[in-house]
Motif scaffolding. Structure first.
Motif, PDB file in Angstrom:
ATOM      1  N   GLU A 188       0.745  -1.244   0.004  1.00  0.00           N
ATOM      2  CA  GLU A 188      -0.118  -0.002  -0.014  1.00  0.00           C
ATOM      3  C   GLU A 188       0.804   1.337  -0.049  1.00  0.00           C
ATOM      4  N   GLN A 189       2.108   1.102   0.207  1.00  0.00           N
ATOM      5  CA  GLN A 189       3.078   2.302   0.227  1.00  0.00           C
ATOM      6  C   GLN A 189       3.092   3.195  -1.293  1.00  0.00           C
ATOM      7  N   PRO A 190       3.445   4.394  -1.112  1.00  0.00           N
ATOM      8  CA  PRO A 190       3.944   5.125  -0.148  1.00  0.00           C
ATOM      9  C   PRO A 190       2.890   5.703   0.830  1.00  0.00           C
ATOM     10  N   PHE A 191       3.282   6.291   1.993  1.00  0.00           N
ATOM     11  CA  PHE A 191       2.262   6.893   2.884  1.00  0.00           C
ATOM     12  C   PHE A 191       2.842   8.476   3.101  1.00  0.00           C
ATOM     13  N   ASP A 192       1.682   8.939   3.411  1.00  0.00           N
ATOM     14  CA  ASP A 192       2.094  10.438   3.798  1.00  0.00           C
ATOM     15  C   ASP A 192       2.298  10.360   5.130  1.00  0.00           C
ATOM     16  N   ALA A 193       1.845   9.623   5.858  1.00  0.00           N
ATOM     17  CA  ALA A 193       2.109   9.784   7.452  1.00  0.00           C
ATOM     18  C   ALA A 193       1.940   8.398   8.037  1.00  0.00           C
ATOM     19  N   ILE A 194       2.629   8.003   9.215  1.00  0.00           N
ATOM     20  CA  ILE A 194       2.501   6.503   9.850  1.00  0.00           C
ATOM     21  C   ILE A 194       2.718   6.946  11.112  1.00  0.00           C
ATOM     22  N   LEU A 195       1.793   6.439  11.968  1.00  0.00           N
ATOM     23  CA  LEU A 195       1.645   6.546  13.224  1.00  0.00           C
ATOM     24  C   LEU A 195       1.993   5.193  13.977  1.00  0.00           C
ATOM     25  N   LEU A 196       2.742   5.037  15.072  1.00  0.00           N
ATOM     26  CA  LEU A 196       3.055   3.575  15.837  1.00  0.00           C
ATOM     27  C   LEU A 196       2.470   4.237  17.192  1.00  0.00           C
ATOM     28  N   SER A 197       0.884   3.573  17.140  1.00  0.00           N
ATOM     29  CA  SER A 197       0.279   3.663  18.594  1.00  0.00           C
ATOM     30  C   SER A 197       0.677   2.972  19.725  1.00  0.00           C
ATOM     31  N   GLY A 198       1.934   2.996  20.015  1.00  0.00           N
ATOM     32  CA  GLY A 198       2.637   2.146  20.993  1.00  0.00           C
ATOM     33  C   GLY A 198       4.137   2.566  20.964  1.00  0.00           C
ATOM     34  N   SER A 199       4.854   1.636  21.859  1.00  0.00           N
ATOM     35  CA  SER A 199       6.354   2.155  21.857  1.00  0.00           C
ATOM     36  C   SER A 199       7.137   0.989  21.358  1.00  0.00           C
ATOM     37  N   VAL A 200       8.195   1.213  20.872  1.00  0.00           N
ATOM     38  CA  VAL A 200       9.335   0.366  20.164  1.00  0.00           C
ATOM     39  C   VAL A 200      10.479   0.699  20.529  1.00  0.00           C
ATOM     40  N   ALA A 201      11.461  -0.169  20.457  1.00  0.00           N
ATOM     41  CA  ALA A 201      12.725  -0.021  20.886  1.00  0.00           C
ATOM     42  C   ALA A 201      13.455   1.003  19.829  1.00  0.00           C
ATOM     43  N   ALA A 202      13.287   0.762  18.518  1.00  0.00           N
ATOM     44  CA  ALA A 202      13.631   1.522  17.490  1.00  0.00           C
ATOM     45  C   ALA A 202      12.595   1.491  16.485  1.00  0.00           C
ATOM     46  N   VAL A 203      12.709   2.293  15.504  1.00  0.00           N
ATOM     47  CA  VAL A 203      11.809   2.387  14.586  1.00  0.00           C
ATOM     48  C   VAL A 203      12.498   1.667  13.139  1.00  0.00           C
ATOM     49  N   PRO A 204      11.964   0.593  12.798  1.00  0.00           N
ATOM     50  CA  PRO A 204      12.696  -0.131  11.575  1.00  0.00           C
ATOM     51  C   PRO A 204      12.848   0.726  10.308  1.00  0.00           C
ATOM     52  N   GLN A 205      13.780   0.536   9.725  1.00  0.00           N
ATOM     53  CA  GLN A 205      14.111   1.395   8.362  1.00  0.00           C
ATOM     54  C   GLN A 205      12.921   1.088   7.309  1.00  0.00           C
ATOM     55  N   VAL A 206      12.549  -0.161   7.163  1.00  0.00           N
ATOM     56  CA  VAL A 206      11.616  -0.699   6.609  1.00  0.00           C
ATOM     57  C   VAL A 206      10.375   0.179   6.278  1.00  0.00           C
ATOM     58  N   LEU A 207       9.994   0.743   7.910  1.00  0.00           N
ATOM     59  CA  LEU A 207       8.742   1.667   7.719  1.00  0.00           C
ATOM     60  C   LEU A 207       9.036   2.902   7.336  1.00  0.00           C
ATOM     61  N   LEU A 208      10.157   3.354   7.561  1.00  0.00           N
ATOM     62  CA  LEU A 208      10.712   4.686   7.008  1.00  0.00           C
ATOM     63  C   LEU A 208      10.770   4.890   5.288  1.00  0.00           C
ATOM     64  N   ASP A 209      11.019   3.323   4.931  1.00  0.00           N
ATOM     65  CA  ASP A 209      11.330   3.471   3.369  1.00  0.00           C
ATOM     66  C   ASP A 209       9.746   3.496   2.884  1.00  0.00           C
ATOM     67  N   GLN A 210       8.662   3.348   3.609  1.00  0.00           N
ATOM     68  CA  GLN A 210       7.455   3.516   3.210  1.00  0.00           C
ATOM     69  C   GLN A 210       6.793   4.779   3.176  1.00  0.00           C
ATOM     70  N   LEU A 211       7.336   5.786   3.616  1.00  0.00           N
ATOM     71  CA  LEU A 211       6.975   7.021   3.535  1.00  0.00           C
ATOM     72  C   LEU A 211       7.144   7.654   2.236  1.00  0.00           C
ATOM     73  N   LYS A 212       6.425   8.555   1.758  1.00  0.00           N
ATOM     74  CA  LYS A 212       6.691   9.519   0.728  1.00  0.00           C
ATOM     75  C   LYS A 212       8.023  10.460   1.075  1.00  0.00           C
ATOM     76  N   ARG A 267      10.799  12.294   6.089  1.00  0.00           N
ATOM     77  CA  ARG A 267      11.718  11.763   4.846  1.00  0.00           C
ATOM     78  C   ARG A 267      12.031  13.205   4.130  1.00  0.00           C
ATOM     79  N   ARG A 268      13.268  13.428   4.135  1.00  0.00           N
ATOM     80  CA  ARG A 268      13.451  14.842   3.354  1.00  0.00           C
ATOM     81  C   ARG A 268      13.979  14.357   1.657  1.00  0.00           C
ATOM     82  N   GLY A 269      14.261  12.942   1.495  1.00  0.00           N
ATOM     83  CA  GLY A 269      14.722  12.586   0.048  1.00  0.00           C
ATOM     84  C   GLY A 269      14.626  10.950   0.148  1.00  0.00           C
ATOM     85  N   ALA A 270      15.223  10.529  -0.942  1.00  0.00           N
ATOM     86  CA  ALA A 270      15.212   8.841  -1.286  1.00  0.00           C
ATOM     87  C   ALA A 270      15.905   8.492   0.136  1.00  0.00           C
TER      88      ALA A 270
END
Length: 217
Positions: free
Chosen positions: A141-165, A187-190
């Motif tokens: 379903e990517q790319p997304f304009d916005a992603i919200l994690l409704s809970g905590s994580v130890a770190a944000v996986p790069q795979v999620l960041l790569d799904q941002l516009k 996300r500022r660039g590729a």
């Protein structure tokens, strides 16, 4: 319980003092009834300034944390949003009122089913709920304009960041108890991302995400 008075108190005594001042967000908190997304046994606690237990492993975010995350994501009407860890669907409903469309992921099958019921009852028709964890996002379903994690994580996986516009934003609570921090990643660039630290808080863990290693080298 006077529900409307309790809602007013939640907004004025918990949420507004926590720097949630966006009039659109405050209006949504009036319009989308939090108590309709809380299990019946906890309905009287819907407006309390604490996380509410939903299962042995999952908790509903505290009202002020939900509101602040929503404010920081700054969703616009034309945007496509991914929410990870929707639980009973309250934040998905709020996002649905802001966005063009929302895909909400929930790893717990019973919670996902309840979210579907709650969203339908609330008349929110532009949110799709999928029963799966969100550690790898939703590549189809990517790319997304916005992603919200409704809970905590130890770190944000790069795979999620790569799904941002490019220009897209991700908001998450990152860290280990007792020190966690909400962050905004844009996300500022590729291959270019910027991070802003927003506020300190503590939130229940999302399932399916890797924990930080106990050792560093």
């Amino acid at each position: 319980m006077n529900v409307e008075q309790a809602r007013f108190n939640m907004i004025e005594q918990q949420i507004r003092p926590w720097d949630v001042l966006d009039p659109g967000v405050l209006a949504l908190l009036q319009a989308v009834h939090r108590e309709d997304f809380v299990p019946d046994a906890l309905r009287a606690q819907a407006f309390v300034d604490t996380e509410l237990p939903l299962t042995a492993a999952r908790r509903m975010l505290a009202p002020r944390v939900e509101a602040r995350l929503l404010q920081e994501l700054k969703v616009q009407r034309h945007e496509k949003v991914l929410e990870i860890g929707t639980a009973t669907g309250h934040l998905a409903a709020l996002l649905g009122h802001q966005a063009q469309s929302v895909v909400a992921l929930e790893a717990d099958a019973a919670l996902a089913a309840q979210a579907v019921v709650n969203l339908k009852r609330a008349g929110v028709l532009n949110v799709s709920v999928l029963n799966q964890d969100g550690a790898r996002g939703l590549a189809g379903e990517q790319p997304f304009d916005a992603i919200l994690l409704s809970g905590s994580v130890a770190a944000v996986p790069q795979v999620l960041l790569d799904q941002l516009k490019v220009g897209g934003r991700l908001v998450a609570v990152v860290g280990e108890e007792p020190v966690m921090r909400a962050v905004l990643i844009t996300r500022r660039g590729a291959a270019e991302f910027s991070k802003t630290e927003l506020f300190d808080t503590v939130a229940g863990r999302l399932p399916g995400f890797a924990e930080a290693s106990a050792f560093s080298f």
